[in-house]
Design a protein around this motif. Structure first.
Motif, PDB file in Angstrom:
ATOM      1  N   UNK A 280      56.438 -85.799  10.858  1.00 10.71           N
ATOM      2  CA  UNK A 280      56.065 -84.450  11.152  1.00 10.71           C
ATOM      3  C   UNK A 280      55.879 -83.979  12.634  1.00 10.71           C
ATOM      4  N   UNK A 281      55.252 -85.046  13.586  1.00  5.62           N
ATOM      5  CA  UNK A 281      55.070 -84.783  15.045  1.00  5.62           C
ATOM      6  C   UNK A 281      56.055 -85.323  15.768  1.00  5.62           C
ATOM      7  N   UNK A 282      57.233 -86.097  15.197  1.00  3.54           N
ATOM      8  CA  UNK A 282      58.385 -86.854  15.752  1.00  3.54           C
ATOM      9  C   UNK A 282      57.541 -87.684  16.707  1.00  3.54           C
ATOM     10  N   UNK A 283      56.576 -88.307  16.591  1.00  7.98           N
ATOM     11  CA  UNK A 283      56.083 -89.284  17.532  1.00  7.98           C
ATOM     12  C   UNK A 283      55.956 -90.871  17.144  1.00  7.98           C
ATOM     13  N   UNK A 284      56.071 -91.742  18.120  1.00 10.06           N
ATOM     14  CA  UNK A 284      55.856 -93.150  17.858  1.00 10.06           C
ATOM     15  C   UNK A 284      54.454 -93.198  18.223  1.00 10.06           C
ATOM     16  N   UNK A 285      53.829 -94.256  17.521  1.00 12.81           N
ATOM     17  CA  UNK A 285      52.196 -94.663  17.814  1.00 12.81           C
ATOM     18  C   UNK A 285      52.340 -96.001  17.879  1.00 12.81           C
ATOM     19  N   UNK A 286      51.559 -96.621  18.929  1.00 20.76           N
ATOM     20  CA  UNK A 286      51.669 -98.145  19.210  1.00 20.76           C
ATOM     21  C   UNK A 286      50.400 -98.589  19.684  1.00 20.76           C
ATOM     22  N   UNK A 287      49.539 -99.476  18.869  1.00 23.61           N
ATOM     23  CA  UNK A 287      48.546-100.138  19.713  1.00 23.61           C
ATOM     24  C   UNK A 287      48.988-101.296  20.205  1.00 23.61           C
TER      25      UNK A 287
END
Length: 298
Positions: free
Chosen positions: A141-148
């Motif tokens: 939906x926000x076309x974003x990659x998330x990485x911790x």
């Protein structure tokens, strides 16, 4: 072996490569109780679970810390990327963006970029709230990659990856592959409720592995806006590191380490062998070799 020799062997980026860091930002946290998402949060995680083939609904929690403002990671060169993880991720993002902006139009598809949010502990997204237990993920939906970024330590300590720069960048390239699947419509109409070694969920993940391999194969030829190659030629050891990361997150490997048994009918990402094989398929054959949804055998 001298320290200088070890440094040179560990290098991935050309020292004088210029890296556009605008696609990567860090999300800070402030103290206080976060506003709970309630049922909407659970629904968001459920939808993401169905899309990405991994159960995230148990990660919905009440409370936590509020999200602080996003912050730039600052300026980076290739020299910085060889020493600093945030800059290395930014370098991978810049190289991946260059690759897919050139490659995707040859398939008759329109490219648009994505971004990466680095976080610690937990993060709020358009897919709902998630914790570091999820691992790196892409939110359509926000076309974003998330990485911790603590995941990279866990990749070695918990899942047994050999580590190394290309192992870290493989993770970024895999998630970027999900972005490609999203913007090209590959994700549309899939049955992601089924699991198993030949399920749509597994085919989606293996294709993302293949797309990651395709980028690695082309990466040494990709150049910054001054014509300098981002990456030095990729060594066999670095490829082995990337394959080690792909193997470490295979369903069979994770099941065996967590439950002591392998249950193929529950697979959502593919076995270690499958993930390595499709990475190599992309590495050697480019995106044309990544037709996991047409393959009779995975």
């Amino acid at each position: 072996m001298s320290a200088a020799r070890e440094y040179r062997m560990a290098m991935t980026f050309n020292d004088n490569a210029r890296i556009d860091t605008s696609k990567v930002r860090r999300r800070g946290r402030t103290t206080g109780i976060a506003v709970g998402g309630g049922g909407l949060l659970v629904v968001g995680l459920f939808l993401l679970s169905q899309l990405l083939g991994v159960d995230l609904t148990g990660l919905a929690g009440g409370g936590g810390q509020q999200q602080g403002p996003d912050q730039s990671i600052g300026e980076c060169t290739g020299l910085d990327a060889n020493a600093d993880l945030d800059c290395r991720i930014a370098g991978a993002a810049d190289s991946l963006d260059t690759y897919w902006s050139e490659e995707l139009p040859t398939f008759g598809a329109e490219y648009r970029t994505t971004g990466i949010v680095l976080f610690e502990g937990s993060v709020d997204t358009a897919c709902g709230g998630a914790t570091s237990a999820v691992g790196p993920f892409y939110c359509p939906p926000d076309e974003t990659i998330y990485i911790d970024t603590s995941f990279y330590d866990e990749l070695q300590s918990r899942f047994g990856s050999s580590g190394g720069p290309l192992a870290q960048m493989y993770v970024v390239a895999h998630e970027w592959g999900h972005h490609i699947q999203n913007i090209t419509g590959i994700m549309d109409g899939l049955n992601l409720q089924d699991t198993g070694p030949a399920s749509d969920a597994v085919r989606l993940e293996l294709q993302a592995d293949c797309f990651a391999g395709a980028w690695v194969g082309a990466a040494p030829q990709l150049r910054d806006d001054q014509g300098v190659a981002f990456l030095e030629p990729v060594t066999q050891q670095q490829i082995a590191d990337a394959l080690s990361a792909a193997s470490a997150v295979g369903d069979d490997r994770i099941q065996e380490s967590t439950t002591g048994q392998v249950t193929p009918e529950a697979w959502t990402h593919g076995s270690s062998e499958q993930r390595q094989r499709w990475f190599v398929a992309g590495l050697e054959g480019g995106p044309n070799a990544c037709s996991t949804f047409e393959a009779e055998s995975l």
